[in-house]
Enzyme design. Structure first.
Site, PDB file in Angstrom:
ATOM      1  N   GLY A  86       0.814  -1.225   0.000  1.00 32.18           N
ATOM      2  CA  GLY A  86       0.000   0.000   0.000  1.00 32.18           C
ATOM      3  C   GLY A  86       0.840   1.264   0.000  1.00 32.18           C
ATOM      4  N   LEU A  87       2.128   1.143  -0.357  1.00 32.76           N
ATOM      5  CA  LEU A  87       2.989   2.330  -0.362  1.00 32.76           C
ATOM      6  C   LEU A  87       3.227   2.879  -1.772  1.00 32.76           C
ATOM      7  CD1 LEU A  87       5.644   1.363   2.365  1.00 32.76           C
ATOM      8  CD2 LEU A  87       3.505   2.641   2.626  1.00 32.76           C
ATOM      9  N   GLY A  88       2.464   2.381  -2.736  1.00 32.18           N
ATOM     10  CA  GLY A  88       2.529   2.948  -4.088  1.00 32.18           C
ATOM     11  C   GLY A  88       3.762   2.537  -4.871  1.00 32.18           C
ATOM     12  N   SER A  89       4.237   1.295  -4.677  1.00 35.26           N
ATOM     13  CA  SER A  89       5.478   0.908  -5.371  1.00 35.26           C
ATOM     14  C   SER A  89       5.281   0.800  -6.882  1.00 35.26           C
ATOM     15  CB  SER A  89       6.065  -0.381  -4.791  1.00 35.26           C
ATOM     16  OG  SER A  89       5.143  -1.428  -4.896  1.00 35.26           O
ATOM     17  N   SER A  90       4.105   0.369  -7.352  1.00 32.92           N
ATOM     18  CA  SER A  90       3.946   0.253  -8.808  1.00 32.92           C
ATOM     19  C   SER A  90       3.817   1.641  -9.443  1.00 32.92           C
ATOM     20  CB  SER A  90       2.782  -0.665  -9.183  1.00 32.92           C
ATOM     21  OG  SER A  90       1.576  -0.120  -8.735  1.00 32.92           O
ATOM     22  N   ALA A  92       5.304   4.316  -8.287  1.00 36.35           N
ATOM     23  CA  ALA A  92       6.675   4.855  -8.254  1.00 36.35           C
ATOM     24  C   ALA A  92       7.492   4.252  -9.401  1.00 36.35           C
ATOM     25  CB  ALA A  92       7.319   4.561  -6.908  1.00 36.35           C
ATOM     26  N   ASP A 136      -1.918   7.502  -6.084  1.00 37.25           N
ATOM     27  CA  ASP A 136      -0.525   7.052  -5.964  1.00 37.25           C
ATOM     28  C   ASP A 136       0.364   7.718  -7.019  1.00 37.25           C
ATOM     29  OD1 ASP A 136      -1.896   5.360  -4.306  1.00 37.25           O
ATOM     30  OD2 ASP A 136      -0.885   3.538  -4.961  1.00 37.25           O
TER      31      ASP A 136
HETATM   32  C1  MEV Z   1      -5.755   2.313  -1.696  1.00 35.84           C
HETATM   33  O1  MEV Z   1      -4.422   2.759  -1.482  1.00 35.84           O
HETATM   34  C2  MEV Z   1      -6.734   3.433  -1.486  1.00 35.84           C
HETATM   35  C3  MEV Z   1      -8.196   3.070  -1.792  1.00 35.84           C
HETATM   36  O2  MEV Z   1      -8.958   4.240  -1.464  1.00 35.84           O
HETATM   37  C4  MEV Z   1      -8.416   2.667  -3.230  1.00 35.84           C
HETATM   38  C5  MEV Z   1      -8.267   3.808  -4.259  1.00 35.84           C
HETATM   39  O3  MEV Z   1      -8.186   4.979  -3.914  1.00 35.84           O
HETATM   40  O4  MEV Z   1      -8.246   3.466  -5.491  1.00 35.84           O
HETATM   41  C6  MEV Z   1      -8.673   1.958  -0.878  1.00 35.84           C
END
Ligand code: MEV
Length: 325
Positions: A86-90, A92, A136
């Site tokens: 959930g840290l946006g590696s793809s 980045a 992201d």
């Molecule tokens: C995921 O990092 C964040 C969510 O709100 C999904 C999205 O924004 O696409 C759960």
């Protein structure tokens, strides 16, 4: 040769509610992805023959976005982010590769961050069956603190609008930034990885199903939107105490949406005695939590003792950048 770095991101407020058009607030973190490219006799990625199917973000960027017709490239990727956390590696990766290729093709020209953010969003959407919010990719490209919303958010500076044709129809977003006051620089984020992946698609679906079963839970989305607004005001004013209170409140609402886990709750509780506030960040169901603190090493220790892997970052690192020509 060109080498570029793009940061990962941490969502401070508004995850899940952003899917319903409410604002999300994210900051770029210090850790990210570095991509190095140089011309070669054949296409190589990390020492192996390049396989486009295994790397959809990269092949989409080469062929569809840049229409690159030049000599084959030797591509090397390194990352100091937890992946699938959930840290946006793809995002980045898409930004760092896009920036390196842009620089390689147009030697000497400054990179266009808005174009890169849009390209990276397109690469993400292509790799995720047409579903991706621009949170992201925009945060990794622009850096600092980014607010993504269905419409412009008061008190933020509008940067660009973007849209995407998803399987559920056309979606549109307004991308805005917030200047962080200097006092924010005195605090740190400590991210705690549970070791479990964060399945974004599955968690977004889980929330949709929960709302079908219990329609009264939709109130949580409005509550999260109100907390996000209070959090943004605290962030803009550099009020760390109020920011922490809003983070704690946001975690409770996400728990009510059933996206937290025992492991995430354990790390959040372990961090709080040494933090202004702590919450899960991103989709939940695994992945990371984040704490805001003036004592990052204490919080990192508490997270380790509670079984998590800590990562310390400043708030609002710079966006994508060329690091070597
Ligand atoms: C995921 O990092 C964040 C969510 O709100 C999904 C999205 O924004 O696409 C759960």
């Amino acid at each position: 040769m060109a080498e570029a770095f793009a940061p990962g991101k941490c969502i401070l407020f508004g995850e899940h509610a952003v899917v319903f058009g409410h604002p999300a607030v994210a900051v770029a973190i210090d850790q990210g992805v570095t991509v190095n490219i140089s011309e070669s006799n054949k296409w190589i990625l990390d020492g192996q023959e390049f396989s486009p199917e295994k790397h959809p973000h990269i092949s989409h960027t080469i062929n569809e976005l840049f229409n690159y017709q030049g000599r084959p490239l030797n591509i090397n990727i390194s990352s100091n982010l937890f992946s699938a956390a959930g840290l946006g590696s793809s995002a980045a990766l898409s930004n760092a590769f896009g920036a390196a290729l842009y620089h390689h093709m147009k030697q000497g020209t400054d990179i266009d961050r808005i174009r890169l953010a849009k390209y990276a969003h397109s690469a993400e959407a292509n790799a995720q069956k047409g579903r991706a919010s621009p949170t992201d990719t925009a945060t990794s490209s622009l850096g600092g603190c980014v607010v993504v919303s269905g419409s412009h958010v008061l008190g933020t500076k509008h940067i660009f609008d973007t849209k995407l044709l998803t399987p559920e129809g056309q979606r549109e977003w307004s991308i805005n930034i917030v200047e962080l006051p200097l006092s924010i620089r005195e605090s740190w984020l400590v991210l705690g990885f549970t070791g479990e992946g964060a399945p974004t698609g599955k968690m977004v679906e889980k929330v949709a199903n929960l709302l079908k079963e219990k329609p009264e839970k939709i109130i949580e989305m409005d509550t999260i939107a109100n907390i996000t607004k209070a959090g943004l005001t605290a962030l803009s004013a550099g009020n760390l105490e109020a920011l922490g209170i809003a983070m704690n409140a946001c975690h409770e609402r996400l728990r009510s949406l059933e996206v937290s886990t025992r492991e995430l709750d354990d790390l959040v509780l372990a961090s709080r005695p040494h933090s202004y506030g702590a919450k899960l960040t991103g989709a939940g169901g695994g992945g990371c939590m984040v704490a805001l603190t003036k004592d990052p090493s204490r919080v990192a220790e508490a997270i380790e003792v509670a079984g998590g892997k800590p990562l310390i970052s400043t708030l609002g690192s710079d966006g994508v950048r060329i690091i070597k020509n």
